[in-house]
Write a protein that holds these residues in place. Structure first.
Motif, PDB file in Angstrom:
ATOM      1  N   SER A  65      50.424  32.453  36.130  1.00 19.87           N
ATOM      2  CA  SER A  65      49.161  31.895  36.615  1.00 19.87           C
ATOM      3  C   SER A  65      48.076  32.932  36.889  1.00 19.87           C
ATOM      4  O   SER A  65      46.890  32.661  36.611  1.00 19.87           O
ATOM      5  CB  SER A  65      49.412  31.047  37.873  1.00 19.87           C
ATOM      6  N   PRO A  66      48.382  34.135  37.420  1.00 14.06           N
ATOM      7  CA  PRO A  66      47.300  35.111  37.608  1.00 14.06           C
ATOM      8  C   PRO A  66      46.595  35.486  36.308  1.00 14.06           C
ATOM      9  O   PRO A  66      45.376  35.695  36.294  1.00 14.06           O
ATOM     10  CB  PRO A  66      48.014  36.320  38.230  1.00 14.06           C
ATOM     11  N   PHE A  67      47.344  35.540  35.222  1.00 15.23           N
ATOM     12  CA  PHE A  67      46.745  35.873  33.933  1.00 15.23           C
ATOM     13  C   PHE A  67      45.837  34.742  33.445  1.00 15.23           C
ATOM     14  O   PHE A  67      44.789  34.983  32.844  1.00 15.23           O
ATOM     15  CB  PHE A  67      47.823  36.169  32.901  1.00 15.23           C
ATOM     16  N   LEU A  68      46.251  33.504  33.707  1.00 14.26           N
ATOM     17  CA  LEU A  68      45.421  32.362  33.322  1.00 14.26           C
ATOM     18  C   LEU A  68      44.127  32.331  34.136  1.00 14.26           C
ATOM     19  O   LEU A  68      43.045  32.040  33.601  1.00 14.26           O
ATOM     20  CB  LEU A  68      46.210  31.064  33.509  1.00 14.26           C
ATOM     21  N   VAL A  69      44.221  32.627  35.431  1.00 11.04           N
ATOM     22  CA  VAL A  69      43.023  32.672  36.268  1.00 11.04           C
ATOM     23  C   VAL A  69      42.088  33.781  35.795  1.00 11.04           C
ATOM     24  O   VAL A  69      40.862  33.634  35.810  1.00 11.04           O
ATOM     25  CB  VAL A  69      43.412  32.892  37.746  1.00 11.04           C
ATOM     26  N   ALA A  70      42.672  34.894  35.336  1.00 11.16           N
ATOM     27  CA  ALA A  70      41.849  36.033  34.890  1.00 11.16           C
ATOM     28  C   ALA A  70      40.997  35.689  33.678  1.00 11.16           C
ATOM     29  O   ALA A  70      39.942  36.301  33.463  1.00 11.16           O
ATOM     30  CB  ALA A  70      42.744  37.222  34.572  1.00 11.16           C
ATOM     31  N   ILE A  71      41.435  34.690  32.879  1.00  8.96           N
ATOM     32  CA  ILE A  71      40.670  34.316  31.689  1.00  8.96           C
ATOM     33  C   ILE A  71      39.266  33.866  32.075  1.00  8.96           C
ATOM     34  O   ILE A  71      38.276  34.219  31.418  1.00  8.96           O
ATOM     35  CB  ILE A  71      41.408  33.211  30.907  1.00  8.96           C
ATOM     36  N   ALA A  72      39.145  33.102  33.156  1.00  8.27           N
ATOM     37  CA  ALA A  72      37.832  32.610  33.583  1.00  8.27           C
ATOM     38  C   ALA A  72      36.905  33.775  33.945  1.00  8.27           C
ATOM     39  O   ALA A  72      35.722  33.780  33.570  1.00  8.27           O
ATOM     40  CB  ALA A  72      37.995  31.667  34.778  1.00  8.27           C
ATOM     41  N   PHE A  73      37.435  34.758  34.645  1.00 12.62           N
ATOM     42  CA  PHE A  73      36.617  35.921  35.009  1.00 12.62           C
ATOM     43  C   PHE A  73      36.252  36.743  33.780  1.00 12.62           C
ATOM     44  O   PHE A  73      35.152  37.289  33.692  1.00 12.62           O
ATOM     45  CB  PHE A  73      37.368  36.787  36.018  1.00 12.62           C
ATOM     46  N   LEU A  74      37.174  36.829  32.824  1.00 14.61           N
ATOM     47  CA  LEU A  74      36.898  37.557  31.595  1.00 14.61           C
ATOM     48  C   LEU A  74      35.782  36.888  30.803  1.00 14.61           C
ATOM     49  O   LEU A  74      34.862  37.553  30.305  1.00 14.61           O
ATOM     50  CB  LEU A  74      38.173  37.646  30.752  1.00 14.61           C
ATOM     51  N   VAL A  75      35.832  35.570  30.684  1.00 15.39           N
ATOM     52  CA  VAL A  75      34.781  34.835  29.979  1.00 15.39           C
ATOM     53  C   VAL A  75      33.440  34.997  30.694  1.00 15.39           C
ATOM     54  O   VAL A  75      32.398  35.223  30.062  1.00 15.39           O
ATOM     55  CB  VAL A  75      35.168  33.344  29.857  1.00 15.39           C
ATOM     56  N   ALA A  76      33.440  34.885  32.023  1.00 14.37           N
ATOM     57  CA  ALA A  76      32.201  35.052  32.787  1.00 14.37           C
ATOM     58  C   ALA A  76      31.610  36.445  32.589  1.00 14.37           C
ATOM     59  O   ALA A  76      30.387  36.603  32.429  1.00 14.37           O
ATOM     60  CB  ALA A  76      32.465  34.794  34.271  1.00 14.37           C
ATOM     61  N   ALA A  77      32.472  37.476  32.581  1.00 12.95           N
ATOM     62  CA  ALA A  77      31.986  38.836  32.355  1.00 12.95           C
ATOM     63  C   ALA A  77      31.409  38.991  30.957  1.00 12.95           C
ATOM     64  O   ALA A  77      30.349  39.615  30.770  1.00 12.95           O
ATOM     65  CB  ALA A  77      33.125  39.838  32.572  1.00 12.95           C
ATOM     66  N   GLY A  78      32.091  38.399  29.968  1.00 12.18           N
ATOM     67  CA  GLY A  78      31.589  38.480  28.598  1.00 12.18           C
ATOM     68  C   GLY A  78      30.231  37.808  28.431  1.00 12.18           C
ATOM     69  O   GLY A  78      29.333  38.343  27.771  1.00 12.18           O
ATOM     70  N   LEU A  79      30.067  36.639  29.032  1.00  7.54           N
ATOM     71  CA  LEU A  79      28.778  35.938  28.942  1.00  7.54           C
ATOM     72  C   LEU A  79      27.670  36.716  29.653  1.00  7.54           C
ATOM     73  O   LEU A  79      26.526  36.772  29.174  1.00  7.54           O
ATOM     74  CB  LEU A  79      28.913  34.535  29.546  1.00  7.54           C
ATOM     75  N   THR A  80      28.006  37.318  30.791  1.00  7.78           N
ATOM     76  CA  THR A  80      27.016  38.112  31.519  1.00  7.78           C
ATOM     77  C   THR A  80      26.570  39.316  30.704  1.00  7.78           C
ATOM     78  O   THR A  80      25.373  39.627  30.608  1.00  7.78           O
ATOM     79  CB  THR A  80      27.600  38.594  32.864  1.00  7.78           C
ATOM     80  N   ILE A  81      27.521  39.993  30.084  1.00  3.69           N
ATOM     81  CA  ILE A  81      27.191  41.154  29.250  1.00  3.69           C
ATOM     82  C   ILE A  81      26.353  40.740  28.051  1.00  3.69           C
ATOM     83  O   ILE A  81      25.359  41.384  27.702  1.00  3.69           O
ATOM     84  CB  ILE A  81      28.485  41.860  28.804  1.00  3.69           C
ATOM     85  N   GLN A  82      26.757  39.640  27.415  1.00  3.85           N
ATOM     86  CA  GLN A  82      26.047  39.180  26.226  1.00  3.85           C
ATOM     87  C   GLN A  82      24.601  38.807  26.534  1.00  3.85           C
ATOM     88  O   GLN A  82      23.691  39.056  25.734  1.00  3.85           O
ATOM     89  CB  GLN A  82      26.783  37.973  25.634  1.00  3.85           C
ATOM     90  N   SER A  83      24.364  38.257  27.705  1.00  4.71           N
ATOM     91  CA  SER A  83      23.029  37.767  28.036  1.00  4.71           C
ATOM     92  C   SER A  83      22.132  38.821  28.689  1.00  4.71           C
ATOM     93  O   SER A  83      20.904  38.696  28.629  1.00  4.71           O
ATOM     94  CB  SER A  83      23.141  36.562  28.983  1.00  4.71           C
ATOM     95  N   SER A  84      22.706  39.848  29.282  1.00  5.66           N
ATOM     96  CA  SER A  84      21.879  40.784  30.048  1.00  5.66           C
ATOM     97  C   SER A  84      21.907  42.220  29.542  1.00  5.66           C
ATOM     98  O   SER A  84      21.057  43.019  29.923  1.00  5.66           O
ATOM     99  CB  SER A  84      22.303  40.775  31.522  1.00  5.66           C
ATOM    100  N   TRP A  85      22.841  42.578  28.685  1.00  2.40           N
ATOM    101  CA  TRP A  85      22.919  43.954  28.191  1.00  2.40           C
ATOM    102  C   TRP A  85      22.310  44.051  26.797  1.00  2.40           C
ATOM    103  O   TRP A  85      22.388  43.123  25.997  1.00  2.40           O
ATOM    104  CB  TRP A  85      24.363  44.426  28.121  1.00  2.40           C
ATOM    105  N   THR A  86      21.718  45.183  26.507  1.00  2.00           N
ATOM    106  CA  THR A  86      21.221  45.467  25.160  1.00  2.00           C
ATOM    107  C   THR A  86      22.041  46.607  24.567  1.00  2.00           C
ATOM    108  O   THR A  86      22.581  47.443  25.286  1.00  2.00           O
ATOM    109  CB  THR A  86      19.739  45.864  25.192  1.00  2.00           C
ATOM    110  N   GLU A  87      22.103  46.655  23.250  1.00  2.00           N
ATOM    111  CA  GLU A  87      22.899  47.670  22.573  1.00  2.00           C
ATOM    112  C   GLU A  87      22.199  49.022  22.630  1.00  2.00           C
ATOM    113  O   GLU A  87      20.986  49.112  22.483  1.00  2.00           O
ATOM    114  CB  GLU A  87      23.147  47.275  21.116  1.00  2.00           C
ATOM    115  N   ASN A  88      22.966  50.072  22.872  1.00  2.00           N
ATOM    116  CA  ASN A  88      22.439  51.435  22.875  1.00  2.00           C
ATOM    117  C   ASN A  88      22.772  52.077  21.538  1.00  2.00           C
ATOM    118  O   ASN A  88      23.903  52.494  21.301  1.00  2.00           O
ATOM    119  CB  ASN A  88      23.054  52.233  24.037  1.00  2.00           C
ATOM    120  N   TYR A  89      21.757  52.189  20.675  1.00  2.00           N
ATOM    121  CA  TYR A  89      21.975  52.754  19.348  1.00  2.00           C
ATOM    122  C   TYR A  89      21.760  54.263  19.311  1.00  2.00           C
ATOM    123  O   TYR A  89      22.004  54.900  18.289  1.00  2.00           O
ATOM    124  CB  TYR A  89      21.037  52.086  18.335  1.00  2.00           C
TER     125      TYR A  89
END
Length: 256
Positions: free
Chosen positions: A21-45
């Protein structure tokens, strides 16, 4: 990290959702982190032209063997982190006979790391050189694994030793960050440290293969880690005598 350990204990032990169950709960936090990064971070070229990566790696290797201080920083990092990564795989089977709440044990480890970082700040403010702090960290790791070697069959004693090891980790991260920032050239820092991850990963992978070969393998690994930490102590002492660096500056501490 402390909260993560507590949440893991709640879902696995209190609510009886099982060890997965801890690993399943971690999926929600992982998805939230991914969405936050995708929406607020820009690529450093990067701002410059694309460099010759092969030449950069060869130059970083030359830097390692031409400058003893760089070589020692990398060796000390590999020695300490090999012990640390091996410990990550050892603590659960060693403590299992006592049937501890693993989530709370993990939370205790994270609190101890935080205490170690606070101790480093106090020592740094007292103008104690980071290499001296690193020597203390290696000494604590050596002591911890020696205790585990002697009292291998006593999980509560091993748990106390593990807390000492985590305290050492709290001292280690800012100390090695300072040394990397002062002695390893910034333009080659990533490549240089990657070279030292090769033997680190080989050692850890080899030890893990041995871990599951017999019931007494963990005891042998504790002996190996004690020796590794002992070598780290010698390297840190030699580094401290190599040259006298300038007074520590907070700007030279890189984040772990």
């Amino acid at each position: 990290a402390v909260v993560a350990g507590i949440i893991s204990h709640l879902v696995a032990e209190v609510f009886h959702f099982g060890p997965v169950s801890p690993f399943l709960v971690a999926i929600a936090f992982l998805v939230a982190a991914g969405l936050t990064i995708q929406s607020s971070w820009t690529e450093n070229y990067g701002a410059g032209e694309r460099e010759n990566r092969g030449a950069g790696h060869l130059e970083s290797l030359r830097q390692i063997f031409m400058k003893p201080d760089i070589l020692l920083v990398g060796v000390m990092q590999s020695l300490f982190e090999s012990c640390m990564y091996i410990f990550v795989f050892l603590w659960t089977p060693v403590l299992r006979p006592a049937n501890p709440p693993l989530g709370l044990v993990f939370a205790a480890f994270m609190v101890t790391i935080m205490i170690g970082s606070t101790v480093f700040d106090k020592m740094f403010s007292m103008k104690i050189r980071p290499i001296v702090v690193l020597q203390v960290a290696f000494g604590l790791v050596f002591f911890s694994f020696c205790v585990c070697t002697i009292f291998f069959s006593k999980p509560y004693v091993c748990f106390a030793a593990f807390l000492i090891l985590e305290l050492a980790c709290g001292l280690y991260f800012p100390s090695i960050g300072y040394l990397r920032g002062q002695y390893v050239p910034e333009e080659y820092r990533a490549a240089i440290m990657n070279w030292f991850r090769v033997p680190l990963n080989v050692v850890v992978a080899s030890v893990l293969l041995f871990l599951f070969s017999s019931r007494t393998a963990a005891h042998t690994i504790f002996i190996f880690c004690s020796g590794t930490a002992g070598i780290g102590i010698l390297c840190s002492i030699f580094f401290g005598k190599l040259e006298t660096p300038p007074s520590p500056s907070p700007s030279l501490i890189e984040s772990a």
